[in-house]
Design a protein around this motif. Structure first.
Motif, PDB file in Angstrom:
ATOM      1  N   GLY A 114       0.786  -1.225   0.000  1.00  0.00           N
ATOM      2  CA  GLY A 114       0.000   0.000   0.000  1.00  0.00           C
ATOM      3  C   GLY A 114       0.820   1.278   0.000  1.00  0.00           C
ATOM      4  N   LEU A 115       2.093   1.181  -0.333  1.00  0.00           N
ATOM      5  CA  LEU A 115       2.952   2.358  -0.366  1.00  0.00           C
ATOM      6  C   LEU A 115       2.716   3.134  -1.654  1.00  0.00           C
ATOM      7  CD1 LEU A 115       6.158   0.693   1.103  1.00  0.00           C
ATOM      8  CD2 LEU A 115       4.273   1.812   2.308  1.00  0.00           C
ATOM      9  N   GLU A 116       2.999   4.433  -1.627  1.00  0.00           N
ATOM     10  CA  GLU A 116       2.643   5.303  -2.743  1.00  0.00           C
ATOM     11  C   GLU A 116       3.815   5.867  -3.523  1.00  0.00           C
ATOM     12  OE1 GLU A 116       0.100   8.291  -1.068  1.00  0.00           O
ATOM     13  OE2 GLU A 116      -1.337   6.799  -0.345  1.00  0.00           O
ATOM     14  N   ARG A 117       5.003   5.838  -2.942  1.00  0.00           N
ATOM     15  CA  ARG A 117       6.155   6.365  -3.664  1.00  0.00           C
ATOM     16  C   ARG A 117       7.417   5.642  -3.215  1.00  0.00           C
ATOM     17  NH1 ARG A 117       9.402  11.367  -1.784  1.00  0.00           N
ATOM     18  NH2 ARG A 117       9.249  11.198   0.477  1.00  0.00           N
ATOM     19  N   VAL A 118       8.470   5.787  -4.028  1.00  0.00           N
ATOM     20  CA  VAL A 118       9.783   5.243  -3.701  1.00  0.00           C
ATOM     21  C   VAL A 118      10.773   6.404  -3.676  1.00  0.00           C
ATOM     22  CG1 VAL A 118      11.643   3.681  -4.410  1.00  0.00           C
ATOM     23  CG2 VAL A 118       9.255   3.020  -4.791  1.00  0.00           C
ATOM     24  N   TYR A 119      11.567   6.445  -2.641  1.00  0.00           N
ATOM     25  CA  TYR A 119      12.637   7.421  -2.490  1.00  0.00           C
ATOM     26  C   TYR A 119      13.949   6.652  -2.531  1.00  0.00           C
ATOM     27  CZ  TYR A 119      15.936  10.506  -0.098  1.00  0.00           C
ATOM     28  OH  TYR A 119      17.030  11.263   0.221  1.00  0.00           O
ATOM     29  N   LEU A 120      14.982   7.256  -3.117  1.00  0.00           N
ATOM     30  CA  LEU A 120      16.308   6.643  -3.103  1.00  0.00           C
ATOM     31  C   LEU A 120      17.364   7.722  -3.190  1.00  0.00           C
ATOM     32  CD1 LEU A 120      17.698   6.551  -6.235  1.00  0.00           C
ATOM     33  CD2 LEU A 120      15.748   5.044  -6.547  1.00  0.00           C
ATOM     34  N   GLU A 121      18.576   7.342  -2.797  1.00  0.00           N
ATOM     35  CA  GLU A 121      19.723   8.222  -2.904  1.00  0.00           C
ATOM     36  C   GLU A 121      20.704   7.554  -3.857  1.00  0.00           C
ATOM     37  OE1 GLU A 121      20.841   8.897   1.202  1.00  0.00           O
ATOM     38  OE2 GLU A 121      19.152  10.277   1.475  1.00  0.00           O
ATOM     39  N   ALA A 122      20.741   8.044  -5.094  1.00  0.00           N
ATOM     40  CA  ALA A 122      21.516   7.409  -6.166  1.00  0.00           C
ATOM     41  C   ALA A 122      22.925   7.967  -6.252  1.00  0.00           C
ATOM     42  CB  ALA A 122      20.821   7.630  -7.513  1.00  0.00           C
ATOM     43  N   GLN A 123      23.875   7.074  -6.459  1.00  0.00           N
ATOM     44  CA  GLN A 123      25.208   7.533  -6.820  1.00  0.00           C
ATOM     45  C   GLN A 123      25.052   8.276  -8.143  1.00  0.00           C
ATOM     46  OE1 GLN A 123      27.873   4.155  -6.813  1.00  0.00           O
ATOM     47  NE2 GLN A 123      27.637   3.838  -4.617  1.00  0.00           N
ATOM     48  N   THR A 124      25.718   9.410  -8.290  1.00  0.00           N
ATOM     49  CA  THR A 124      25.453  10.259  -9.453  1.00  0.00           C
ATOM     50  C   THR A 124      25.753   9.554 -10.776  1.00  0.00           C
ATOM     51  OG1 THR A 124      27.623  11.306  -9.207  1.00  0.00           O
ATOM     52  CG2 THR A 124      25.728  12.435  -8.228  1.00  0.00           C
ATOM     53  N   HIS A 125      26.678   8.626 -10.805  1.00  0.00           N
ATOM     54  CA  HIS A 125      26.940   7.909 -12.058  1.00  0.00           C
ATOM     55  C   HIS A 125      25.767   7.032 -12.474  1.00  0.00           C
ATOM     56  CE1 HIS A 125      27.568   3.814 -10.525  1.00  0.00           C
ATOM     57  NE2 HIS A 125      28.065   4.407  -9.454  1.00  0.00           N
ATOM     58  N   ALA A 126      24.830   6.758 -11.545  1.00  0.00           N
ATOM     59  CA  ALA A 126      23.685   5.895 -11.835  1.00  0.00           C
ATOM     60  C   ALA A 126      22.399   6.675 -12.097  1.00  0.00           C
ATOM     61  CB  ALA A 126      23.464   4.917 -10.679  1.00  0.00           C
ATOM     62  N   LEU A 127      22.458   7.998 -12.146  1.00  0.00           N
ATOM     63  CA  LEU A 127      21.242   8.789 -12.343  1.00  0.00           C
ATOM     64  C   LEU A 127      20.491   8.392 -13.603  1.00  0.00           C
ATOM     65  CD1 LEU A 127      22.466  12.344 -11.276  1.00  0.00           C
ATOM     66  CD2 LEU A 127      20.874  10.855 -10.039  1.00  0.00           C
ATOM     67  N   GLY A 128      21.186   8.217 -14.708  1.00  0.00           N
ATOM     68  CA  GLY A 128      20.537   7.849 -15.966  1.00  0.00           C
ATOM     69  C   GLY A 128      19.785   6.529 -15.872  1.00  0.00           C
ATOM     70  N   PHE A 129      20.360   5.559 -15.185  1.00  0.00           N
ATOM     71  CA  PHE A 129      19.706   4.259 -14.974  1.00  0.00           C
ATOM     72  C   PHE A 129      18.347   4.466 -14.308  1.00  0.00           C
ATOM     73  CE2 PHE A 129      18.910   1.001 -11.704  1.00  0.00           C
ATOM     74  CZ  PHE A 129      18.691  -0.108 -12.508  1.00  0.00           C
ATOM     75  N   TYR A 130      18.329   5.212 -13.209  1.00  0.00           N
ATOM     76  CA  TYR A 130      17.076   5.423 -12.486  1.00  0.00           C
ATOM     77  C   TYR A 130      16.112   6.305 -13.270  1.00  0.00           C
ATOM     78  CZ  TYR A 130      19.167   3.245  -8.371  1.00  0.00           C
ATOM     79  OH  TYR A 130      19.746   2.355  -7.503  1.00  0.00           O
ATOM     80  N   GLU A 131      16.621   7.286 -13.981  1.00  0.00           N
ATOM     81  CA  GLU A 131      15.745   8.136 -14.802  1.00  0.00           C
ATOM     82  C   GLU A 131      15.029   7.303 -15.856  1.00  0.00           C
ATOM     83  OE1 GLU A 131      18.646  11.047 -15.961  1.00  0.00           O
ATOM     84  OE2 GLU A 131      18.102  12.388 -14.303  1.00  0.00           O
ATOM     85  N   ARG A 132      15.718   6.339 -16.459  1.00  0.00           N
ATOM     86  CA  ARG A 132      15.077   5.462 -17.459  1.00  0.00           C
ATOM     87  C   ARG A 132      13.959   4.629 -16.832  1.00  0.00           C
ATOM     88  NH1 ARG A 132      20.396   5.431 -19.012  1.00  0.00           N
ATOM     89  NH2 ARG A 132      20.912   3.466 -17.982  1.00  0.00           N
ATOM     90  N   LEU A 133      14.006   4.447 -15.524  1.00  0.00           N
ATOM     91  CA  LEU A 133      12.970   3.684 -14.822  1.00  0.00           C
ATOM     92  C   LEU A 133      11.891   4.589 -14.232  1.00  0.00           C
ATOM     93  CD1 LEU A 133      15.279   1.074 -13.065  1.00  0.00           C
ATOM     94  CD2 LEU A 133      13.765   0.684 -15.023  1.00  0.00           C
TER      95      LEU A 133
END
Length: 157
Positions: A114-133
């Protein structure tokens, strides 16, 4: 990726998760093991991706009181946010979809709770990976203690 992602239950599965994290964070990124393995591991939901040759990747997430305690400084002050962390894939599995499958599995598990959002702290080299998701970065770059630059990211489920 055709290999399954499973929710870890019991010490054997946790040992596999910790082995992947040691390989990636402690050995490759030289983060001290005492910083990588923390008290929140006992309260987290752990997921593991495996293949014929053993563990390929792992991730954990926190929610509720543990998430609020660890991430209050980041504005996680509710019971509807999953905090994704410790995402790691072994070198041989990178670029194969294992990481994306683990992130999607966190999102699926979070929705079931029942959770509504996901928060994370990404290593900056991985920003593109998470943005694609579908994750969006916000706020300034920061060091969360490892000496590796990070950015906060979030995604509404």
């Amino acid at each position: 990726m055709s290999d399954p992602v499973i929710r870890v239950v019991g010490p054997e599965g946790l040992a596999d998760c910790f082995a992947v994290r040691r390989e990636v964070f402690v050995v490759e990124q030289e983060i001290p093991e005492a910083e990588e393995m923390d008290a929140y591991d006992a309260e987290a939901v752990h997921l593991l991706a495996g293949g014929e040759d053993g563990p390929l990747g792992t991730v954990r997430f926190l929610y509720g009181a543990p998430a609020r305690r660890k991430y209050a400084r980041a504005g996680v002050d509710d019971d509807v946010t999953a905090v994704l962390g410790r995402l790691a894939t072994v070198r041989a599995a990178r670029g194969t979809g294992v990481g994306a499958a683990l992130v999607r599995s966190v999102e699926d598990e979070a929705r079931r709770r029942g959770l509504e959002r996901v928060y994370l702290e990404a290593q900056t080299h991985a920003l593109g990976f998470y943005e694609r998701l579908g994750y969006a970065a916000y706020g300034p770059e920061f060091d969360e203690g490892s000496g590796i630059p990070h950015r906060a990211m979030t995604k509404k489920l």
